[in-house]
Design a protein around this motif. Structure first.
Motif, PDB file in Angstrom:
ATOM      1  N   GLN A  30       0.823  -1.207   0.000  1.00  9.35           N
ATOM      2  CA  GLN A  30       0.000   0.000   0.000  1.00  9.35           C
ATOM      3  C   GLN A  30       0.858   1.260   0.000  1.00  9.35           C
ATOM      4  OE1 GLN A  30      -2.806  -0.200   3.238  1.00  9.35           O
ATOM      5  NE2 GLN A  30      -3.795  -2.047   2.457  1.00  9.35           N
ATOM      6  N   LEU A  31       1.969   1.233   0.745  1.00  5.65           N
ATOM      7  CA  LEU A  31       2.877   2.379   0.752  1.00  5.65           C
ATOM      8  C   LEU A  31       3.433   2.661  -0.642  1.00  5.65           C
ATOM      9  CD1 LEU A  31       4.866   1.767   4.060  1.00  5.65           C
ATOM     10  CD2 LEU A  31       3.273   3.635   3.609  1.00  5.65           C
ATOM     11  N   ARG A  32       3.417   1.640  -1.497  1.00  4.48           N
ATOM     12  CA  ARG A  32       3.928   1.777  -2.856  1.00  4.48           C
ATOM     13  C   ARG A  32       2.793   1.832  -3.877  1.00  4.48           C
ATOM     14  NH1 ARG A  32       7.273  -0.652   0.592  1.00  4.48           N
ATOM     15  NH2 ARG A  32       9.523  -0.294   0.372  1.00  4.48           N
ATOM     16  N   ASN A  33       1.599   2.175  -3.380  1.00  2.24           N
ATOM     17  CA  ASN A  33       0.410   2.368  -4.224  1.00  2.24           C
ATOM     18  C   ASN A  33      -0.016   1.111  -4.972  1.00  2.24           C
ATOM     19  OD1 ASN A  33      -0.063   5.182  -3.644  1.00  2.24           O
ATOM     20  ND2 ASN A  33       1.734   5.659  -4.900  1.00  2.24           N
ATOM     21  N   ILE A  34       0.170  -0.045  -4.327  1.00  5.70           N
ATOM     22  CA  ILE A  34      -0.361  -1.297  -4.866  1.00  5.70           C
ATOM     23  C   ILE A  34      -1.592  -1.660  -4.049  1.00  5.70           C
ATOM     24  CG2 ILE A  34       0.089  -3.728  -5.335  1.00  5.70           C
ATOM     25  CD1 ILE A  34       1.819  -1.902  -7.010  1.00  5.70           C
ATOM     26  N   TYR A  35      -2.765  -1.601  -4.687  1.00  3.08           N
ATOM     27  CA  TYR A  35      -4.031  -1.918  -4.038  1.00  3.08           C
ATOM     28  C   TYR A  35      -4.728  -3.026  -4.822  1.00  3.08           C
ATOM     29  CZ  TYR A  35      -3.283   2.528  -1.627  1.00  3.08           C
ATOM     30  OH  TYR A  35      -2.757   3.545  -0.869  1.00  3.08           O
ATOM     31  N   PHE A  36      -5.456  -3.869  -4.095  1.00  2.00           N
ATOM     32  CA  PHE A  36      -6.114  -5.008  -4.722  1.00  2.00           C
ATOM     33  C   PHE A  36      -7.613  -4.806  -4.935  1.00  2.00           C
ATOM     34  CE2 PHE A  36      -2.277  -6.779  -2.833  1.00  2.00           C
ATOM     35  CZ  PHE A  36      -1.792  -7.566  -3.868  1.00  2.00           C
ATOM     36  N   ALA A  37      -8.218  -3.896  -4.226  1.00  2.00           N
ATOM     37  CA  ALA A  37      -9.669  -3.713  -4.308  1.00  2.00           C
ATOM     38  C   ALA A  37     -10.098  -3.417  -5.742  1.00  2.00           C
ATOM     39  CB  ALA A  37     -10.113  -2.576  -3.383  1.00  2.00           C
ATOM     40  N   GLY A  38     -11.048  -4.214  -6.224  1.00  2.00           N
ATOM     41  CA  GLY A  38     -11.595  -4.015  -7.555  1.00  2.00           C
ATOM     42  C   GLY A  38     -10.730  -4.519  -8.691  1.00  2.00           C
ATOM     43  N   LYS A  39      -9.570  -5.084  -8.381  1.00  2.00           N
ATOM     44  CA  LYS A  39      -8.646  -5.541  -9.425  1.00  2.00           C
ATOM     45  C   LYS A  39      -8.866  -7.024  -9.743  1.00  2.00           C
ATOM     46  CE  LYS A  39      -6.505  -1.556  -9.524  1.00  2.00           C
ATOM     47  NZ  LYS A  39      -5.150  -1.420  -8.982  1.00  2.00           N
ATOM     48  N   LYS A  40      -8.564  -7.384 -10.994  1.00  2.00           N
ATOM     49  CA  LYS A  40      -8.535  -8.787 -11.387  1.00  2.00           C
ATOM     50  C   LYS A  40      -7.120  -9.306 -11.172  1.00  2.00           C
ATOM     51  CE  LYS A  40     -10.784 -10.710 -14.580  1.00  2.00           C
ATOM     52  NZ  LYS A  40     -11.299 -11.223 -15.887  1.00  2.00           N
ATOM     53  N   VAL A  41      -7.016 -10.359 -10.345  1.00  2.00           N
ATOM     54  CA  VAL A  41      -5.706 -10.849  -9.911  1.00  2.00           C
ATOM     55  C   VAL A  41      -5.605 -12.345 -10.189  1.00  2.00           C
ATOM     56  CG1 VAL A  41      -4.108 -11.068  -7.976  1.00  2.00           C
ATOM     57  CG2 VAL A  41      -5.685  -9.120  -8.069  1.00  2.00           C
ATOM     58  N   ALA A  42      -4.470 -12.760 -10.735  1.00  2.00           N
ATOM     59  CA  ALA A  42      -4.155 -14.181 -10.890  1.00  2.00           C
ATOM     60  C   ALA A  42      -3.008 -14.515  -9.949  1.00  2.00           C
ATOM     61  CB  ALA A  42      -3.768 -14.492 -12.330  1.00  2.00           C
ATOM     62  N   ASP A  43      -3.244 -15.463  -9.039  1.00  2.00           N
ATOM     63  CA  ASP A  43      -2.226 -15.903  -8.088  1.00  2.00           C
ATOM     64  C   ASP A  43      -1.653 -17.212  -8.611  1.00  2.00           C
ATOM     65  OD1 ASP A  43      -0.626 -16.053  -5.848  1.00  2.00           O
ATOM     66  OD2 ASP A  43      -2.187 -16.938  -4.576  1.00  2.00           O
ATOM     67  N   ILE A  44      -0.448 -17.151  -9.175  1.00  2.00           N
ATOM     68  CA  ILE A  44       0.152 -18.289  -9.869  1.00  2.00           C
ATOM     69  C   ILE A  44       1.035 -19.082  -8.913  1.00  2.00           C
ATOM     70  CG2 ILE A  44       1.512 -18.996 -11.864  1.00  2.00           C
ATOM     71  CD1 ILE A  44      -1.061 -17.462 -12.540  1.00  2.00           C
ATOM     72  N   GLY A  45       0.865 -20.417  -8.930  1.00  2.00           N
ATOM     73  CA  GLY A  45       1.563 -21.250  -7.946  1.00  2.00           C
ATOM     74  C   GLY A  45       0.989 -21.013  -6.566  1.00  2.00           C
ATOM     75  N   CYS A  46      -0.340 -20.969  -6.500  1.00  2.00           N
ATOM     76  CA  CYS A  46      -1.038 -20.523  -5.282  1.00  2.00           C
ATOM     77  C   CYS A  46      -0.957 -21.515  -4.140  1.00  2.00           C
ATOM     78  CB  CYS A  46      -2.494 -20.210  -5.592  1.00  2.00           C
ATOM     79  SG  CYS A  46      -3.492 -21.665  -6.025  1.00  2.00           S
ATOM     80  N   GLY A  47      -0.609 -22.788  -4.426  1.00  2.00           N
ATOM     81  CA  GLY A  47      -0.518 -23.774  -3.361  1.00  2.00           C
ATOM     82  C   GLY A  47      -1.845 -23.953  -2.635  1.00  2.00           C
ATOM     83  N   THR A  48      -1.823 -23.815  -1.325  1.00  2.00           N
ATOM     84  CA  THR A  48      -3.033 -23.986  -0.513  1.00  2.00           C
ATOM     85  C   THR A  48      -3.873 -22.713  -0.442  1.00  2.00           C
ATOM     86  OG1 THR A  48      -1.786 -23.454   1.492  1.00  2.00           O
ATOM     87  CG2 THR A  48      -1.963 -25.780   0.892  1.00  2.00           C
ATOM     88  N   GLY A  49      -3.492 -21.682  -1.198  1.00  2.00           N
ATOM     89  CA  GLY A  49      -4.320 -20.487  -1.312  1.00  2.00           C
ATOM     90  C   GLY A  49      -4.178 -19.490  -0.179  1.00  2.00           C
ATOM     91  N   VAL A  50      -3.092 -19.558   0.590  1.00  2.00           N
ATOM     92  CA  VAL A  50      -2.974 -18.649   1.734  1.00  2.00           C
ATOM     93  C   VAL A  50      -2.873 -17.197   1.271  1.00  2.00           C
ATOM     94  CG1 VAL A  50      -0.475 -19.043   1.889  1.00  2.00           C
ATOM     95  CG2 VAL A  50      -1.719 -18.154   3.856  1.00  2.00           C
TER      96      VAL A  50
END
Length: 264
Positions: A30-50
């Motif tokens: 967040q300090l670097r202006n990376i926000y997830f709200a409303g974004k489409k995100v792909a978590d690659i190699g997600c494992g157990t999804g933590v």
């Protein structure tokens, strides 16, 4: 995906012991202006999804991709327990099966060193939107503590070839904050600009039994046969009780390294 660890063999311990995504990670983003709200995100190699679940609760539209059916089963169970609706798909970093130019952010946590990097960068270029963000992150325990040194000493005789860095990190002659230097040139050549690269420390607490779980989930333990893993775990637990007592709580220093890249 390059030849490497089969984490599905240790899915139970992996699910129990790999939940240490520190809150400082999201604060630092967040300090670097990376926000997830409303974004489409792909978590690659997600494992157990933590990580996937933590992204979801920040109001992203996230999907998890992993090649292990066993780990994805754990991811689905954990998401249901947390009342989170998250799609998980069976796929590799090199062939995700996801739509082209569909994602604002692609995340990779503790996995880049297991991928065929050339094919993976090509695939991420395909699924990521122009000017999209690629977050490559790694974390783990630091090796200087007495606990870790005692653990390595107890485990060494079980690990053929000795204890080495995971995946392609073992082949690198020089690393910066744990990242092989050649990764940065590969990203540049494939039109990804490094926007920021940083590291922070955090601490995770373990009982003796929890620490044994954590060690079982490490890549070099997946190469053992099941009976060999059980013997190694018993030996480690016996060593921990002898050295530290039965009721001890270990405060184990960890690191987290983050690279923020932008697609040109």
């Amino acid at each position: 995906m390059m030849n490497g660890a089969h984490f599905g063999l240790v899915a139970e311990s992996y699910s129990r012991s790999r939940n240490d995504i520190p809150h400082q990670l999201f604060e630092s983003l967040q300090l670097r202006n990376i926000y997830f709200a409303g974004k489409k995100v792909a978590d690659i190699g997600c494992g157990t999804g933590v990580l996937t679940r933590k992204i979801k609760i920040r109001n992203a539209q996230v999907i998890g991709v992993d090649p292990s059916p066993q780990l994805l089963e754990k991811a689905n169970v954990s998401s249901e327990e947390d009342f989170l609706s998250i799609p998980y798909v069976l796929g590799t970093a090199e062939q995700t099966g996801l739509d082209s130019t569909a994602f604002d952010i692609v995340t990779v946590m503790r996995a880049w060193h297991w991928f065929d990097r050339e094919q993976t960068i090509e695939e991420i270029n395909r699924i990521l939107k122009p000017k999209g963000t690629l977050l490559i992150m790694d974390s783990g325990f630091l090796t200087e503590s007495t606990l870790v040194m005692q653990t390595f000493s107890a485990m060494e005789k079980f690990i053929t070839g000795g204890i080495k860095p995971a995946g392609s990190k073992a082949q690198s002659k020089q690393r910066i904050n744990g990242f092989p230097v050649e990764w940065f040139e590969e990203w540049r050549q494939n039109k990804f600009d490094v926007r920021d690269f940083y590291k922070f420390d955090y601490t995770v607490s373990f009982t003796n039994e929890e620490w044994v779980d954590r060690i079982e989930s490490i890549s070099w333990m997946t190469g053992l046969k099941e009976d060999e893993r059980e013997i190694a775990k018993f030996k480690l637990l016996d060593t921990l009780k002898e050295q530290f007592g039965e009721e001890v709580i270990h405060s184990v220093p960890h690191y987290c390294t983050v690279c923020i890249l932008t697609k040109q």
